[in-house]
Design a protein around this motif. Structure first.
Motif, PDB file in Angstrom:
ATOM      1  N   GLY A  77       0.817  -1.216   0.000  1.00  0.00           N
ATOM      2  CA  GLY A  77       0.000   0.000   0.000  1.00  0.00           C
ATOM      3  C   GLY A  77       0.843   1.254   0.000  1.00  0.00           C
ATOM      4  O   GLY A  77       0.562   2.208  -0.725  1.00  0.00           O
ATOM      5  N   ILE A  78       1.901   1.257   0.809  1.00  0.00           N
ATOM      6  CA  ILE A  78       2.738   2.455   0.878  1.00  0.00           C
ATOM      7  C   ILE A  78       3.530   2.660  -0.417  1.00  0.00           C
ATOM      8  O   ILE A  78       3.709   3.781  -0.874  1.00  0.00           O
ATOM      9  CB  ILE A  78       3.654   2.458   2.120  1.00  0.00           C
ATOM     10  CG1 ILE A  78       4.183   3.872   2.362  1.00  0.00           C
ATOM     11  CG2 ILE A  78       4.781   1.477   2.009  1.00  0.00           C
ATOM     12  CD1 ILE A  78       4.823   4.076   3.713  1.00  0.00           C
ATOM     13  N   VAL A  79       3.961   1.575  -1.054  1.00  0.00           N
ATOM     14  CA  VAL A  79       4.690   1.713  -2.320  1.00  0.00           C
ATOM     15  C   VAL A  79       3.725   2.168  -3.426  1.00  0.00           C
ATOM     16  O   VAL A  79       4.091   2.996  -4.264  1.00  0.00           O
ATOM     17  CB  VAL A  79       5.418   0.405  -2.691  1.00  0.00           C
ATOM     18  CG1 VAL A  79       6.050   0.495  -4.066  1.00  0.00           C
ATOM     19  CG2 VAL A  79       6.492   0.095  -1.645  1.00  0.00           C
ATOM     20  N   GLU A  80       2.510   1.673  -3.406  1.00  0.00           N
ATOM     21  CA  GLU A  80       1.499   2.138  -4.371  1.00  0.00           C
ATOM     22  C   GLU A  80       1.214   3.626  -4.150  1.00  0.00           C
ATOM     23  O   GLU A  80       1.091   4.393  -5.109  1.00  0.00           O
ATOM     24  CB  GLU A  80       0.216   1.330  -4.226  1.00  0.00           C
ATOM     25  CG  GLU A  80      -0.766   1.534  -5.347  1.00  0.00           C
ATOM     26  CD  GLU A  80      -0.350   0.869  -6.641  1.00  0.00           C
ATOM     27  OE1 GLU A  80      -0.066   1.610  -7.612  1.00  0.00           O
ATOM     28  OE2 GLU A  80      -0.329  -0.362  -6.706  1.00  0.00           O
ATOM     29  N   LEU A  81       1.151   4.038  -2.893  1.00  0.00           N
ATOM     30  CA  LEU A  81       0.956   5.446  -2.566  1.00  0.00           C
ATOM     31  C   LEU A  81       2.102   6.282  -3.130  1.00  0.00           C
ATOM     32  O   LEU A  81       1.882   7.307  -3.767  1.00  0.00           O
ATOM     33  CB  LEU A  81       0.857   5.607  -1.046  1.00  0.00           C
ATOM     34  CG  LEU A  81       0.555   6.997  -0.518  1.00  0.00           C
ATOM     35  CD1 LEU A  81      -0.350   6.890   0.700  1.00  0.00           C
ATOM     36  CD2 LEU A  81       1.822   7.711  -0.132  1.00  0.00           C
ATOM     37  N   MET A  82       3.328   5.825  -2.920  1.00  0.00           N
ATOM     38  CA  MET A  82       4.503   6.533  -3.428  1.00  0.00           C
ATOM     39  C   MET A  82       4.442   6.625  -4.955  1.00  0.00           C
ATOM     40  O   MET A  82       4.726   7.673  -5.541  1.00  0.00           O
ATOM     41  CB  MET A  82       5.780   5.806  -2.997  1.00  0.00           C
ATOM     42  CG  MET A  82       7.054   6.442  -3.503  1.00  0.00           C
ATOM     43  SD  MET A  82       8.551   5.672  -2.855  1.00  0.00           S
ATOM     44  CE  MET A  82       8.460   4.035  -3.510  1.00  0.00           C
ATOM     45  N   SER A  83       4.049   5.541  -5.598  1.00  0.00           N
ATOM     46  CA  SER A  83       3.978   5.488  -7.050  1.00  0.00           C
ATOM     47  C   SER A  83       2.923   6.453  -7.611  1.00  0.00           C
ATOM     48  O   SER A  83       3.116   7.054  -8.666  1.00  0.00           O
ATOM     49  CB  SER A  83       3.669   4.052  -7.483  1.00  0.00           C
ATOM     50  OG  SER A  83       3.450   3.973  -8.862  1.00  0.00           O
TER      51      SER A  83
END
Length: 163
Positions: free
Chosen positions: A112-118
């Protein structure tokens, strides 16, 4: 128990009302990124684009914790970003007028956090007039996103309890 500030904060996010969200923040409020200690957003001019990006990308938001007192509040919600589930906790410090002076965000799980960053990184860079940085962030986050998602699906279960 909710208070007036957190009730407005929740309503703003659930309705996508950026102006209502901004009314909760003191003029010189600081928001600490969940991604890194190196990035923080200070004041309305920096907070507004971030909130606009957040409201564009976050979906199916469901608040399930709102605790604290008149000076410190903790809000937690579950939601989705590009069909990836996430949970975010916002630790809010309030002034005597009930305005948020400082917000520190925590996001889980890792996909979720990497998707947010992306999603957020390129959009925020574009809104700050940095189109080259936006393109670079889009390129740089794709392999990380792929690794994290495949690791979460295939590798992490190998370390967990046998089922």
């Amino acid at each position: 128990m909710t208070n007036a500030t957190t009730e407005r904060y929740r309503r703003a996010m659930l309705t996508g009302d950026v102006d209502l969200a901004m009314s909760n923040f003191a003029e010189n409020a600081v928001l600490h990124s969940p991604l890194t200690r190196r990035v923080r957003f200070t004041g309305h001019a920096e907070l507004r684009p971030l909130i606009e990006v957040a409201y564009k990308h976050l979906k199916d938001v469901d608040f399930h914790v709102d605790i604290g007192d008149e000076k410190t509040r903790l809000l937690v919600y579950r939601g989705k970003i590009r069909n990836e589930e996430l949970e975010e906790a916002a630790l809010l410090h309030l002034d005597d007028a009930g305005k948020i002076t400082e917000a520190t965000l925590f996001v889980r799980p890792l996909p979720g956090i990497v998707e947010l960053m992306s999603a957020f990184g390129p959009d925020i860079a574009r809104r700050n007039g940095r189109s080259g940085a936006a393109r670079l962030l889009s390129v740089l986050t794709k392999p990380l996103l792929s690794m994290v998602k495949s690791g979460d699906k295939f590798a992490v279960p190998l370390a967990g309890p046998k089922r």
